[in-house]
Enzyme design. Structure first.
Site, PDB file in Angstrom:
ATOM      1  N   ASP A   1      22.787 -13.981  12.554  1.00 63.66           N
ATOM      2  CA  ASP A   1      23.892 -14.448  13.402  1.00 63.66           C
ATOM      3  C   ASP A   1      24.738 -13.279  13.900  1.00 63.66           C
ATOM      4  O   ASP A   1      24.820 -12.229  13.255  1.00 63.66           O
ATOM      5  CB  ASP A   1      24.776 -15.436  12.635  1.00 63.66           C
ATOM      6  CG  ASP A   1      24.034 -16.728  12.301  1.00 63.66           C
ATOM      7  OD1 ASP A   1      23.031 -17.018  12.967  1.00 63.66           O
ATOM      8  OD2 ASP A   1      24.447 -17.427  11.356  1.00 63.66           O
TER       9      ASP A   1
ATOM     10  N   GLU B   1      29.568 -11.777   9.437  1.00 65.21           N
ATOM     11  CA  GLU B   1      28.707 -12.091   8.293  1.00 65.21           C
ATOM     12  C   GLU B   1      27.248 -11.810   8.624  1.00 65.21           C
ATOM     13  O   GLU B   1      26.512 -11.219   7.833  1.00 65.21           O
ATOM     14  CB  GLU B   1      28.902 -13.563   7.904  1.00 65.21           C
ATOM     15  CG  GLU B   1      28.655 -13.873   6.438  1.00 65.21           C
ATOM     16  CD  GLU B   1      29.664 -13.239   5.522  1.00 65.21           C
ATOM     17  OE1 GLU B   1      29.281 -12.911   4.379  1.00 65.21           O
ATOM     18  OE2 GLU B   1      30.830 -13.051   5.916  1.00 65.21           O
TER      19      GLU B   1
ATOM     20  N   GLU C   1      18.137 -15.819   9.027  1.00 71.14           N
ATOM     21  CA  GLU C   1      18.701 -16.223   7.732  1.00 71.14           C
ATOM     22  C   GLU C   1      17.973 -17.388   7.056  1.00 71.14           C
ATOM     23  O   GLU C   1      17.859 -17.434   5.842  1.00 71.14           O
ATOM     24  CB  GLU C   1      20.183 -16.639   7.877  1.00 71.14           C
ATOM     25  CG  GLU C   1      21.106 -15.539   8.306  1.00 71.14           C
ATOM     26  CD  GLU C   1      21.300 -15.514   9.801  1.00 71.14           C
ATOM     27  OE1 GLU C   1      22.372 -15.063  10.216  1.00 71.14           O
ATOM     28  OE2 GLU C   1      20.398 -15.926  10.553  1.00 71.14           O
TER      29      GLU C   1
ATOM     30  N   ARG D   1      30.225 -20.786  14.610  1.00 69.65           N
ATOM     31  CA  ARG D   1      31.356 -20.025  14.057  1.00 69.65           C
ATOM     32  C   ARG D   1      31.973 -19.214  15.184  1.00 69.65           C
ATOM     33  O   ARG D   1      31.498 -18.138  15.516  1.00 69.65           O
ATOM     34  CB  ARG D   1      30.898 -19.117  12.909  1.00 69.65           C
ATOM     35  CG  ARG D   1      30.465 -19.902  11.686  1.00 69.65           C
ATOM     36  CD  ARG D   1      30.284 -19.009  10.467  1.00 69.65           C
ATOM     37  NE  ARG D   1      29.867 -19.813   9.316  1.00 69.65           N
ATOM     38  CZ  ARG D   1      28.610 -20.010   8.958  1.00 69.65           C
ATOM     39  NH1 ARG D   1      27.644 -19.441   9.639  1.00 69.65           N
ATOM     40  NH2 ARG D   1      28.316 -20.760   7.909  1.00 69.65           N
TER      41      ARG D   1
ATOM     42  N   TYR E   1      26.233 -21.391  18.799  1.00 69.01           N
ATOM     43  CA  TYR E   1      26.676 -20.914  17.491  1.00 69.01           C
ATOM     44  C   TYR E   1      27.997 -21.559  17.082  1.00 69.01           C
ATOM     45  O   TYR E   1      28.935 -21.651  17.884  1.00 69.01           O
ATOM     46  CB  TYR E   1      26.813 -19.387  17.513  1.00 69.01           C
ATOM     47  CG  TYR E   1      26.982 -18.801  16.132  1.00 69.01           C
ATOM     48  CD1 TYR E   1      26.085 -19.125  15.123  1.00 69.01           C
ATOM     49  CD2 TYR E   1      28.034 -17.944  15.839  1.00 69.01           C
ATOM     50  CE1 TYR E   1      26.230 -18.593  13.855  1.00 69.01           C
ATOM     51  CE2 TYR E   1      28.187 -17.403  14.581  1.00 69.01           C
ATOM     52  CZ  TYR E   1      27.282 -17.742  13.582  1.00 69.01           C
ATOM     53  OH  TYR E   1      27.427 -17.223  12.322  1.00 69.01           O
TER      54      TYR E   1
ATOM     55  N   ASP F   1      28.002 -12.899  14.216  1.00 72.33           N
ATOM     56  CA  ASP F   1      29.366 -12.669  13.736  1.00 72.33           C
ATOM     57  C   ASP F   1      29.354 -11.584  12.651  1.00 72.33           C
ATOM     58  O   ASP F   1      28.320 -10.980  12.369  1.00 72.33           O
ATOM     59  CB  ASP F   1      29.984 -13.969  13.214  1.00 72.33           C
ATOM     60  CG  ASP F   1      29.189 -14.569  12.058  1.00 72.33           C
ATOM     61  OD1 ASP F   1      28.169 -13.964  11.653  1.00 72.33           O
ATOM     62  OD2 ASP F   1      29.579 -15.633  11.557  1.00 72.33           O
TER      63      ASP F   1
ATOM     64  N   HIS G   1      32.433 -15.065  21.727  1.00 72.25           N
ATOM     65  CA  HIS G   1      31.378 -15.230  22.712  1.00 72.25           C
ATOM     66  C   HIS G   1      31.581 -16.512  23.497  1.00 72.25           C
ATOM     67  O   HIS G   1      31.921 -16.466  24.668  1.00 72.25           O
ATOM     68  CB  HIS G   1      29.990 -15.223  22.060  1.00 72.25           C
ATOM     69  CG  HIS G   1      29.981 -15.473  20.589  1.00 72.25           C
ATOM     70  ND1 HIS G   1      30.483 -16.612  20.007  1.00 72.25           N
ATOM     71  CD2 HIS G   1      29.531 -14.706  19.573  1.00 72.25           C
ATOM     72  CE1 HIS G   1      30.332 -16.545  18.692  1.00 72.25           C
ATOM     73  NE2 HIS G   1      29.763 -15.413  18.404  1.00 72.25           N
TER      74      HIS G   1
END
Length: 880
Positions: A95, A99, A8, A322, A320, A97, A367
């Protein structure tokens, strides 16, 4: 085989590049590359005429979203397509997740790769994690993508259907949101409770006692065997003792009389109770608990916390950020326990490794908790971080290490004392073994200091002892209204109610503030009158939209879609097109909503009407002859607007401002006025000759009721020149600014050096000596400022002016700084690769580009001005 890896952000790209083979090329998508249209100009021409075009979702064709590439992403997409031409394999490493899964899916749909494509996921950016992830690539998870897409469509349907209604009925630019509107309602309900609150007053006694030269305090708890009233005994709706409470309510006179009666009497210890207490460490951080603790301890907003955590993750410092999970991997537990043993000793380790389980059902990013990255944890001092990044990493490190430490063992001590018919209580706490408190104490950044604060030492007392009373004081109290939400408590409430996802809380709170639904004052979220009007309308006409339980069920359904347990399409149809669907409701309710009533906020115990106008909220009162209106100052909250405040605001409008007196030198009147931003003083009248009379805001703590003429004269004389700096000869002044009173040192070419005044300092009387003392203290600027944070490397001095050339860490990676010029480090180079010569070349190139740009702009402006002048002359001639 050459491979293209897409992540990203540039920071993530730079970090991950260090752990990939040489024939791997890493590029950044800069976030999402496609989205629903954000404005009418982005709607594709092919669908512009459709009735659903503004929504960006084709309601008639199974809610098919219309995806477009935003203007600012077209160049990125072109670069990614070009990069894809020269490789044999594509790896999507966004990532893990929903998103991130969605970004990978959009990239795949847009780039249409003809080479083999894999999806790589990892929870931290370390060498081991990246190499493991390379061996375990998978396909894109379509269910996660569908759940994210359904959420995006739902948010669009709610926002784009209700927001235009708010524009028509209340004010332009307002917005409604699936989670945002529920959060605003929570703020409004808390403010309603504060308006309905009635304060109650009560008195008690506090004693200072001495036992064998050791002082301690004691509080009155009973009189004649009956409990003395405390704040918890009052009914907030009446300000009186709640029905059914058998308590003694003391007023000031009774408390003073009791004090006199007990003075000089004999005190006796009647009972001592010692109760062992064990406290366990909190689990490691999730997204929401990190936001809460960061707000409490560091005073960081949810938005800033997530931005900093994102940088830490992308630089490889933490896992991570989130996540809903409190689970730790075996590797993380081993690393934390190693830290404990090395830094604190074996006795501070928990007997068994602690493993935490996630309670929330939908832990979608299930996770691992947020923790320091890697198989061994770097201490905060070993990271080289600074400023806010260091503070957030330090918080995460301490919380993770503490969760593997032994319990804290404490003893709670309660001592009952009797003097005449009055019962007193003293409470103490002894820490028998600090355990995890050595590493982490909630609400404090200094564990050692906090550890001392935790203990309340009582002298060695036994039943029958007669301590001496050295002082007995009557103390008055007043019950307090319910506390407003802070970002921390709002996040906690949203999560406990199951509203929204923790990863979205930062943007939701940001939107609430940006849209003017709340103000952030001293860390409290205070709803505005506009928030009241919007909440009133939604509660009356669309109650489900602001119902926490309805929104929570919606969140659960999205989780079920991600798990494949619910079909997304029937759910969307029912929500939007059903018999009680949103589109149906809006069509039914729009004609029933009176815009005049919707703009009116009805407040209890207030005859005046509060209306939302084009320029903000205002009061409207019918005085019999005409309607009088007056703007409500921005710092006047809905809870504090009472009849007295209304009277003051209207009086200024009808009879003019109060005159405090005449200026002793000029003879001009000095007025006390109330404006949009609160009370202020003004010198003289506004006239054609004097269109901008001098004005000065009141300092914090000074109100319109207690300001004097002398004080007003002093405020209008600001800034005050205190003298000159003994080293530079620069002028030093004291004044009032947006953020309160301050002193400033004018350093000429080097700019101005500011320091805020501290508690106890008065801007009207502060001396030169005090100003010099404040200016000598280190400046507490923003942590992101390169002046206040340490350089990553000091390269040397510039040959032209001997100014330093350093490398700093910025939000987009390391950069070179010389005076006011910043330049990024070239692609493929590390901080260690950069030499002074290389830096001088880069700075010279940047300076050359700046000069060309300025010259080009000047030329264009000159040509434009010439054309404009010529055109103007021609037009003028034609008119003649």
């Amino acid at each position: 085989m050459s491979t293209l890896v897409i992540v990203e952000s540039p920071t993530k790209a730079r970090t991950i590049r260090n752990y990939l083979p040489k024939d791997y090329r890493v590029e950044a998508s800069m976030g999402h590359v496609r989205d629903l249209p954000q404005s009418s100009s982005e709607i594709p021409a092919a669908v512009k005429g459709e009735k659903w075009a503004q929504l960006g979702v084709n309601i008639d064709s199974d809610f098919e979203p219309v995806y477009v590439v935003p203007k600012d992403k077209k160049k990125v997409v072109t670069q990614l397509k070009d990069a894809l031409k020269d490789v044999d394999q594509l790896i999507l490493a966004t990532d893990e997740d929903r998103e991130g899964e969605s970004i990978s899916w959009h990239l795949y749909q847009l780039l249409k790769p003809k080479v083999p494509t894999k999806r790589m996921v990892f929870h931290e950016i370390t060498k081991d994690a990246i190499q493991k992830a390379l061996k375990n690539c998978r396909n894109i998870d379509e269910q996660l993508v569908r759940a994210q897409e359904t959420r995006r469509i739902l948010d669009r349907l709610v926002g784009y259907t209700l927001s235009p209604l708010l524009w028509k009925k209340i004010a332009w630019g307002l917005s409604a949101g699936r989670v945002q509107s529920v959060a605003v309602r929570l703020l409004v309900n808390k403010e309603r409770q504060r308006r309905a609150f009635h304060a109650g007053s009560y008195w008690d006694l506090k004693a200072s006692l001495l036992q064998e030269k050791t002082p301690f305090t004691s509080q009155l708890v009973t009189v004649g065997g009956t409990k003395v009233a405390t704040g918890s005994d009052f009914d907030p709706a009446t300000g009186q003792i709640a029905p059914g409470r058998n308590v003694v309510l003391l007023n000031e006179e009774q408390a003073e009389a009791l004090k006199e009666r007990l003075t000089g009497k004999i005190w006796q210890v009647t009972d001592i109770e010692e109760r062992p207490v064990t406290r366990k460490p909190a689990p490691p951080f999730t997204t929401s608990t990190l936001q809460q603790e960061s707000n409490r301890k560091l005073r960081l907003s949810a938005r800033d916390t997530m931005r900093i955590a994102q940088n830490l993750y992308e630089q490889g410092y933490i896992t991570y950020m989130r996540t809903d999970s409190v689970h730790l991997s075996e590797q993380a537990i081993a690393a934390a326990r190693s830290c404990v043993e090395q830094l604190y000793g074996k006795q501070y380790l928990s007997p068994q490794p602690r493993q935490y389980t996630t309670k929330s059902k939908g832990a979608q990013e299930a996770h691992e908790a947020i923790r320091p990255a890697g198989s061994s944890f770097r201490t905060p001092q070993e990271t080289g971080l600074s400023g806010r990044e260091l503070a957030v990493y330090d918080l995460i490190w301490k919380r993770t290490v503490a969760c593997q430490m032994a319990d804290s063992r404490q003893t709670q001590i309660t001592v009952q004392l009797q003097v005449e018919d009055a019962g007193f209580r003293s409470s103490g706490k002894r820490i028998d073994f600090p355990g995890y408190l050595r590493a982490y104490v909630e609400g404090s950044d200094d564990p050692e200091a906090a550890l001392e604060d935790q203990e309340v030492i009582l002298p060695a007392l036994k039943v029958g002892d007669h301590p001496d009373c050295t002082e007995l004081a009557a103390v008055g109290h007043e019950t307090q209204p319910p506390a407003r939400y802070t970002e921390a408590t709002l996040v906690k409430t949203l999560e406990s109610e199951g509203i929204g996802r923790p990863s979205t809380y930062a943007s939701i709170i940001g939107t609430i503030l940006d849209k003017g639904y709340a103000q952030l004052v001293s860390n409290a979220l205070i709803p505005t009158f506009t928030a009241f009007a919007v909440t009133d309308l939604l509660e009356k006409h669309f109650p489900d939209i602001v119902d926490p339980s309805f929104t929570s069920k919606m969140e659960q359904t999205l989780d079920d879609i991600a798990e494949g347990e619910v079909n997304w399409l029937p759910y969307l149809r029912e929500f939007y097109l059903g018999e009680k669907g949103l589109e149906t409701l809006v069509k039914e309710q729009e004609s029933q909503i009176d815009a005049n009533k919707a703009r009116t906020v009805e407040l209890e115990n207030l005859d005046a009407k509060v209306r939302i106008g084009k320029y903000g909220p205002y009061i409207e009162v019918d005085n019999g002859e005409s309607v009088v209106t007056a703007s409500i100052p921005k710092d006047l909250t809905p809870a504090d607007l009472d009849p007295k405040q209304v009277e003051v605001i209207l009086k200024q409008k009808t009879t003019g401002p109060d005159e405090l007196g005449r200026h002793p030198e000029t003879g001009e009147p000095i007025y006390m006025k109330i404006g949009t931003y609160g009370p202020y003083v003004q010198l003289g009248d506004k006239t054609e000759e004097n269109p901008k009379p001098k004005q000065a805001s009141l300092p914090k703590g000074v109100t319109a009721e207690n300001i004097t003429l002398d004080m007003a004269v002093g405020l209008l004389a600001l800034p005050r020149t205190l003298g000159v700096h003994p080293e530079t000869g620069g002028k030093i002044q004291a004044s009032l600014g947006r953020f309160g009173p301050y002193v400033v040192h004018d350093q000429g070419k080097d700019g101005k050096d500011y320091r805020s005044l501290k508690a106890g300092d008065d801007v009207l009387t502060v001396t030169l000596a005090r100003a010099l003392q404040l200016l000598a203290e280190p400046k507490k600027g923003r942590a992101s400022s390169s002046k206040s944070k340490a350089a990553l490397r000091e390269l040397g001095l510039h040959p032209e002016d001997d100014s330093p050339i350093n490398i700093y860490d910025g939000p987009y990676g390391p950069y070179i700084k010389y005076n006011k010029t910043n330049v990024g480090i070239p692609e493929g180079k590390t901080v260690e690769d950069v030499t002074l010569e290389m830096a001088l070349e880069l700075l010279a190139a940047k300076s050359s580009t700046k000069r060309k740009t300025t010259k080009s702009t000047t030329t264009k402006t000159t040509k434009s001005t010439t054309k404009s002048t010529a055109k103007s002359s021609t037009t003028s001639t034609k008119k003649k």
